[in-house]
Write a protein that holds these residues in place. Sequence first.
Motif, PDB file in Angstrom:
ATOM      1  N   THR A 143       0.837  -1.206   0.000  1.00  0.00           N
ATOM      2  CA  THR A 143       0.000   0.000   0.000  1.00  0.00           C
ATOM      3  C   THR A 143       0.869   1.252   0.000  1.00  0.00           C
ATOM      4  N   LYS A 144       1.943   1.247   0.787  1.00  0.00           N
ATOM      5  CA  LYS A 144       2.869   2.385   0.789  1.00  0.00           C
ATOM      6  C   LYS A 144       3.458   2.593  -0.602  1.00  0.00           C
ATOM      7  N   LYS A 145       3.842   1.508  -1.251  1.00  0.00           N
ATOM      8  CA  LYS A 145       4.417   1.616  -2.590  1.00  0.00           C
ATOM      9  C   LYS A 145       3.405   2.220  -3.566  1.00  0.00           C
ATOM     10  N   LEU A 146       2.149   1.822  -3.472  1.00  0.00           N
ATOM     11  CA  LEU A 146       1.124   2.381  -4.350  1.00  0.00           C
ATOM     12  C   LEU A 146       0.914   3.875  -4.075  1.00  0.00           C
ATOM     13  N   LEU A 147       0.896   4.256  -2.802  1.00  0.00           N
ATOM     14  CA  LEU A 147       0.743   5.673  -2.467  1.00  0.00           C
ATOM     15  C   LEU A 147       1.904   6.490  -3.029  1.00  0.00           C
ATOM     16  N   ARG A 148       3.112   5.963  -2.903  1.00  0.00           N
ATOM     17  CA  ARG A 148       4.279   6.667  -3.426  1.00  0.00           C
ATOM     18  C   ARG A 148       4.191   6.802  -4.948  1.00  0.00           C
ATOM     19  N   GLU A 149       3.896   5.699  -5.627  1.00  0.00           N
ATOM     20  CA  GLU A 149       3.834   5.729  -7.089  1.00  0.00           C
ATOM     21  C   GLU A 149       2.694   6.631  -7.566  1.00  0.00           C
ATOM     22  N   GLY A 150       1.617   6.673  -6.801  1.00  0.00           N
ATOM     23  CA  GLY A 150       0.472   7.481  -7.180  1.00  0.00           C
ATOM     24  C   GLY A 150       0.743   8.966  -7.196  1.00  0.00           C
ATOM     25  N   GLN A 151       1.847   9.398  -6.580  1.00  0.00           N
ATOM     26  CA  GLN A 151       2.174  10.818  -6.545  1.00  0.00           C
ATOM     27  C   GLN A 151       2.770  11.334  -7.849  1.00  0.00           C
ATOM     28  N   HIS A 152       3.205  10.418  -8.708  1.00  0.00           N
ATOM     29  CA  HIS A 152       3.868  10.911  -9.926  1.00  0.00           C
ATOM     30  C   HIS A 152       3.578  10.101 -11.179  1.00  0.00           C
ATOM     31  N   THR A 153       2.606   9.187 -11.125  1.00  0.00           N
ATOM     32  CA  THR A 153       2.319   8.377 -12.303  1.00  0.00           C
ATOM     33  C   THR A 153       0.880   8.583 -12.756  1.00  0.00           C
ATOM     34  N   ARG A 154       0.561   8.116 -13.952  1.00  0.00           N
ATOM     35  CA  ARG A 154      -0.803   8.227 -14.475  1.00  0.00           C
ATOM     36  C   ARG A 154      -1.721   7.219 -13.773  1.00  0.00           C
ATOM     37  N   LEU A 155      -3.017   7.525 -13.757  1.00  0.00           N
ATOM     38  CA  LEU A 155      -3.988   6.619 -13.157  1.00  0.00           C
ATOM     39  C   LEU A 155      -3.945   5.253 -13.830  1.00  0.00           C
ATOM     40  N   SER A 156      -3.873   5.229 -15.149  1.00  0.00           N
ATOM     41  CA  SER A 156      -3.879   3.953 -15.858  1.00  0.00           C
ATOM     42  C   SER A 156      -2.687   3.085 -15.457  1.00  0.00           C
ATOM     43  N   THR A 157      -1.527   3.726 -15.271  1.00  0.00           N
ATOM     44  CA  THR A 157      -0.336   2.986 -14.851  1.00  0.00           C
ATOM     45  C   THR A 157      -0.491   2.466 -13.435  1.00  0.00           C
ATOM     46  N   LEU A 158      -1.033   3.319 -12.552  1.00  0.00           N
ATOM     47  CA  LEU A 158      -1.215   2.889 -11.170  1.00  0.00           C
ATOM     48  C   LEU A 158      -2.252   1.767 -11.073  1.00  0.00           C
ATOM     49  N   LEU A 159      -3.288   1.816 -11.902  1.00  0.00           N
ATOM     50  CA  LEU A 159      -4.286   0.752 -11.897  1.00  0.00           C
ATOM     51  C   LEU A 159      -3.663  -0.589 -12.285  1.00  0.00           C
ATOM     52  N   GLU A 160      -2.768  -0.571 -13.257  1.00  0.00           N
ATOM     53  CA  GLU A 160      -2.092  -1.814 -13.643  1.00  0.00           C
ATOM     54  C   GLU A 160      -1.245  -2.351 -12.491  1.00  0.00           C
ATOM     55  N   MET A 161      -0.523  -1.450 -11.835  1.00  0.00           N
ATOM     56  CA  MET A 161       0.304  -1.845 -10.697  1.00  0.00           C
ATOM     57  C   MET A 161      -0.566  -2.360  -9.554  1.00  0.00           C
ATOM     58  N   SER A 162      -1.702  -1.687  -9.320  1.00  0.00           N
ATOM     59  CA  SER A 162      -2.620  -2.099  -8.258  1.00  0.00           C
ATOM     60  C   SER A 162      -3.202  -3.481  -8.535  1.00  0.00           C
ATOM     61  N   ALA A 163      -3.533  -3.750  -9.802  1.00  0.00           N
ATOM     62  CA  ALA A 163      -4.079  -5.061 -10.146  1.00  0.00           C
ATOM     63  C   ALA A 163      -3.057  -6.161  -9.879  1.00  0.00           C
ATOM     64  N   ALA A 164      -1.795  -5.898 -10.215  1.00  0.00           N
ATOM     65  CA  ALA A 164      -0.748  -6.897  -9.976  1.00  0.00           C
ATOM     66  C   ALA A 164      -0.546  -7.134  -8.480  1.00  0.00           C
ATOM     67  N   PHE A 165      -0.491  -6.046  -7.709  1.00  0.00           N
ATOM     68  CA  PHE A 165      -0.338  -6.185  -6.262  1.00  0.00           C
ATOM     69  C   PHE A 165      -1.541  -6.902  -5.654  1.00  0.00           C
ATOM     70  N   GLN A 166      -2.738  -6.572  -6.152  1.00  0.00           N
ATOM     71  CA  GLN A 166      -3.940  -7.185  -5.596  1.00  0.00           C
ATOM     72  C   GLN A 166      -3.974  -8.681  -5.870  1.00  0.00           C
ATOM     73  N   ALA A 167      -3.537  -9.059  -7.065  1.00  0.00           N
ATOM     74  CA  ALA A 167      -3.487 -10.489  -7.394  1.00  0.00           C
ATOM     75  C   ALA A 167      -2.563 -11.228  -6.433  1.00  0.00           C
ATOM     76  N   LEU A 168      -1.429 -10.612  -6.101  1.00  0.00           N
ATOM     77  CA  LEU A 168      -0.528 -11.210  -5.121  1.00  0.00           C
ATOM     78  C   LEU A 168      -1.179 -11.273  -3.749  1.00  0.00           C
ATOM     79  N   ALA A 169      -1.831 -10.183  -3.341  1.00  0.00           N
ATOM     80  CA  ALA A 169      -2.439 -10.115  -2.015  1.00  0.00           C
ATOM     81  C   ALA A 169      -3.467 -11.228  -1.805  1.00  0.00           C
ATOM     82  N   HIS A 170      -4.268 -11.499  -2.831  1.00  0.00           N
ATOM     83  CA  HIS A 170      -5.329 -12.493  -2.696  1.00  0.00           C
ATOM     84  C   HIS A 170      -4.804 -13.913  -2.501  1.00  0.00           C
ATOM     85  N   THR A 171      -3.523 -14.140  -2.789  1.00  0.00           N
ATOM     86  CA  THR A 171      -2.959 -15.486  -2.644  1.00  0.00           C
ATOM     87  C   THR A 171      -2.234 -15.688  -1.313  1.00  0.00           C
TER      88      THR A 171
END
Length: 266
Positions: free
Chosen positions: A216-244
Amino acid sequence: MTDYVKYEQDGPIVTLTLNAPEKRNAISTFADCDDVVAAVHRINRDRSVRAVILTGAGTAFCAGGDLKAMRDRKGILEGSHADVRENYRRGVQAMANALYDCDAPTIAAVNGPAIGLGLDVACMCDIRIASDKASFAESFVKVGIVPGDGGAWLLPRVVGMSVAAEMSFTGDLLSPQEAKEVRLVSKVVPHEELMAAAGALAARIAANPPEMVRMTKKLLREGQHTRLSTLLEMSAAFQALAHTTEDHKEAVNAMLEKRKPTFTGR
């Protein structure tokens, strides 16, 4: 590591203390910067660490750069303008990169003046809480220099451009109450309660699944300087890991079973 940073761990919580009260925890040497970098690297390697508190020894959080070293052109400030430029990269800026990118959540417990570089060190942390004896200034102009440590990037992201510009152009000192008004700090507490308040906040963070907090910290940091579409892709990858993870299963089961969860970081 030298003695500039005191490293203490209590269970999942690490407290880092800038430990040079005789110079109000000012930063003036490569060794000072290296100590901070080494402490952060130690935290990043230790997955048992779930939260970090950064504070200062004595009456100051960090007085910024060492004025005597500035006058005498010693330490990081020694040499030609080309040398000093490289020294900043090697010293203060390496420290800024390390502390800002620390894997674990960081809380600045500002116990006294946080001036210039000291203010920016606090801004490198995720959360700031202040003692009622704290004070804050982005005061580089007062000594005829500019924020060489990334403050011009950090401060606007904390307080917004207008307040950051006013602080940077005037070098004015803010009281803890004024710092709270501009959202530089989350809360102000009586001086004697500062470390207890920081510890309680760290404990609330540490009670959650540690890898989810780090992601979550990594997503907050990346969200300060990246596009929403890029952050959504990163969030989906992190979420897939989290669910396992086992911690996700434990969190869901604990909620359904109305019990306190036990997280293992797996």
